[in-house]
Write a protein that holds these residues in place. Structure first.
Motif, PDB file in Angstrom:
ATOM      1  N   GLU A 203       0.979  -1.333   0.064  1.00 32.72           N
ATOM      2  CA  GLU A 203      -0.099  -0.060   0.114  1.00 32.72           C
ATOM      3  C   GLU A 203       0.912   1.191  -0.072  1.00 32.72           C
ATOM      4  N   PRO A 204       0.236   2.501  -0.656  1.00 30.87           N
ATOM      5  CA  PRO A 204       1.204   3.592  -0.487  1.00 30.87           C
ATOM      6  C   PRO A 204       1.289   4.304   0.794  1.00 30.87           C
ATOM      7  N   LEU A 205       2.515   4.684   1.183  1.00 30.61           N
ATOM      8  CA  LEU A 205       2.671   5.290   2.236  1.00 30.61           C
ATOM      9  C   LEU A 205       2.302   6.715   2.486  1.00 30.61           C
ATOM     10  N   TYR A 211       5.867   1.211   7.262  1.00 30.54           N
ATOM     11  CA  TYR A 211       5.349  -0.508   6.766  1.00 30.54           C
ATOM     12  C   TYR A 211       5.193  -1.199   8.105  1.00 30.54           C
ATOM     13  N   ASN A 212       4.293  -2.292   8.118  1.00 29.04           N
ATOM     14  CA  ASN A 212       4.213  -3.028   9.016  1.00 29.04           C
ATOM     15  C   ASN A 212       4.891  -4.199   9.303  1.00 29.04           C
ATOM     16  N   SER A 213       6.285  -4.099   9.523  1.00 33.27           N
ATOM     17  CA  SER A 213       7.166  -5.179   9.493  1.00 33.27           C
ATOM     18  C   SER A 213       6.998  -6.189  10.701  1.00 33.27           C
ATOM     19  N   ASN A 214       6.274  -5.743  11.787  1.00 38.36           N
ATOM     20  CA  ASN A 214       6.144  -6.517  12.849  1.00 38.36           C
ATOM     21  C   ASN A 214       5.332  -7.690  12.698  1.00 38.36           C
ATOM     22  N   ARG A 215       4.138  -7.137  11.858  1.00 34.56           N
ATOM     23  CA  ARG A 215       3.226  -8.286  11.468  1.00 34.56           C
ATOM     24  C   ARG A 215       3.825  -9.622  10.785  1.00 34.56           C
TER      25      ARG A 215
END
Length: 417
Positions: A203-205, A211-215
């Protein structure tokens, strides 16, 4: 949740636990989940065995040859000066005739030793020609014969309940003819990411977003530990959204793991959400990174809240979520990982007051011996350091380390299993 430790001296706002105290506390608060299923061997890899595997047969089922060679009656060697006629040939899968006195049988690895034979002589020391074989007279009686039941006896327990099944376990079950295994159902873990700034990859920032790297990282950890993941998604930074996500997790999962929102800022809503739906029992541990760590129960379902910085999340997940999950999965034996003592390939002149876990990897020193190297940055936001590493080095509070000193190394090969 297990209420046996309700009087333990740990609570939000109370004593801050050490790493080992926290692991012991967390694992004492939960019990193995109920529910089993029966799976074919090929579908059971990584699952936790619920019932022991008992052998219905002896392994081997008969005396068999450990080598390619010649089966003989040892007493015949001296009587025939080591020269015997070869009377039969016994490949694996065939059963030979009883061995006639004064003869040898050509035999292959795994083939049943014929009745009357008591020794197998390896082919490399024999000389065969014209239907006869010459065998050295100093051959040891009983050599190279695997006895019936030498490996496993009928009725023996071959795999204990509580074992997380690896390829070798599946092979062992197959070796005794067991085709199906009773395993515990998968542990269902609900995961949520807290933060208005989070966006899914692809998705665009927008301004101020990341960005959700934790997920992805947490999902990968949970899957590597054999869990079924229930996604609660990205939760907005407000109390009502956090409460709603937790309530859903309590309905749909055995355990909830949250990343982010566990500190005490105005935008950190894990603590008040837990207190509204249940109770908070732990809020800090004496480690770096990962000091803010929440544990409690939400409508009867245990919840572990981990920090939002990606390195802190990774460290707290492998140190605390892993043993907690293993306990709930019913895995027997030690739930934590014992560190390896390996020499330091670095200096550590400014230790922290807390137990510190730095990203590290094993390298060869100038003398060819293994040593531990550490990533240059101590920042808990540098996720590339985790990908660079193959373990964590555990540095004791206040301890100055000089190159060559022994340090404690926790390999990812253990932590990610």
């Amino acid at each position: 949740m297990d209420r046996s430790n309700d009087c333990a001296p740990v609570a939000a706002g109370g004593k801050t636990l050490t790493k080992d105290e926290a692991v012991a506390f967390l694992t004492a608060r939960v019990s193995p989940i109920d529910g089993t299923e029966t799976l074919a061997l090929d579908a059971a890899l990584g699952r936790v065995l619920a019932e022991p595997v008992m052998s219905p047969i002896d392994v081997p089922g008969w005396d068999n040859s450990a080598m390619d060679g010649y089966a003989i009656r040892h007493a015949d060697l001296a009587a025939h000066e080591g020269r015997l006629p070869v009377a039969q040939r016994i490949p694996a899968g065939a059963v030979g005739e009883p061995l006639a006195p004064g003869t040898a049988a050509r035999i292959f690895t795994g083939a049943p030793v014929p009745e009357g034979a008591d020794t197998v002589v390896v082919q490399e020391v024999c000389e065969a020609s014209d239907g006869q074989v010459r065998i050295p007279l100093d051959v040891k009686a009983g050599a190279n014969v695997r006895r019936a039941g030498e490996d496993i006896r009928t009725g023996a327990e071959v795999i204990a309940a509580g074992t997380r099944l690896l390829p070798a376990h599946l092979g062992l079950a197959a070796s005794v003819g067991v085709a199906r295994l009773v395993v515990r159902r998968r542990l269902r873990v609900a995961m949520l990411s807290s933060g208005d700034e989070l966006v899914l990859p692809g998705e665009p920032l927008g301004p101020g977003q990341i960005y959700n790297s934790n997920r992805s990282m947490l999902m990968g950890l949970l899957q590597s530990w054999g869990c079924e993941v229930v996604e609660l998604g990205i939760v907005a930074d407000d109390l009502e959204s956090t409460v709603a996500a937790m309530a859903r997790g309590a309905r749909e999962a055995d355990l909830i793991i949250a990343s982010g929102g566990v500190s005490v800022g105005e935008e950190d809503h894990i603590k008040p959400a837990v207190e509204r739906l249940g109770r908070l029992e732990l809020h800090q541990v004496k480690i770096r990174p990962g000091k803010p760590l929440a544990f409690g129960e939400v409508q009867g379902t245990p919840l572990l809240g981990c920090p939002g910085n990606p390195v802190s999340l990774f460290v707290t997940a492998v140190l605390f979520a892993r043993p907690l999950i293993r306990r709930m999965q019913g895995i027997a034996g030690e739930l934590d990982v014992r560190p390896l003592r390996i020499r330091a390939g670095f200096d550590w002149p400014r230790p922290d007051k807390r137990l510190e876990f730095q990203r590290a990897r094993l390298e060869r020193g100038a003398d060819g011996e293994l040593e531990v190297a550490v990533y240059p940055s101590r920042s808990s936001a540098v996720l590339s350091s985790v990908a660079w590493a193959d373990g964590l080095v555990q540095l004791q509070p206040g301890r100055v380390v000089e190159r060559g000193d022994p340090v404690e190394f926790l390999p990812f090969g253990e932590l990610l299993h």
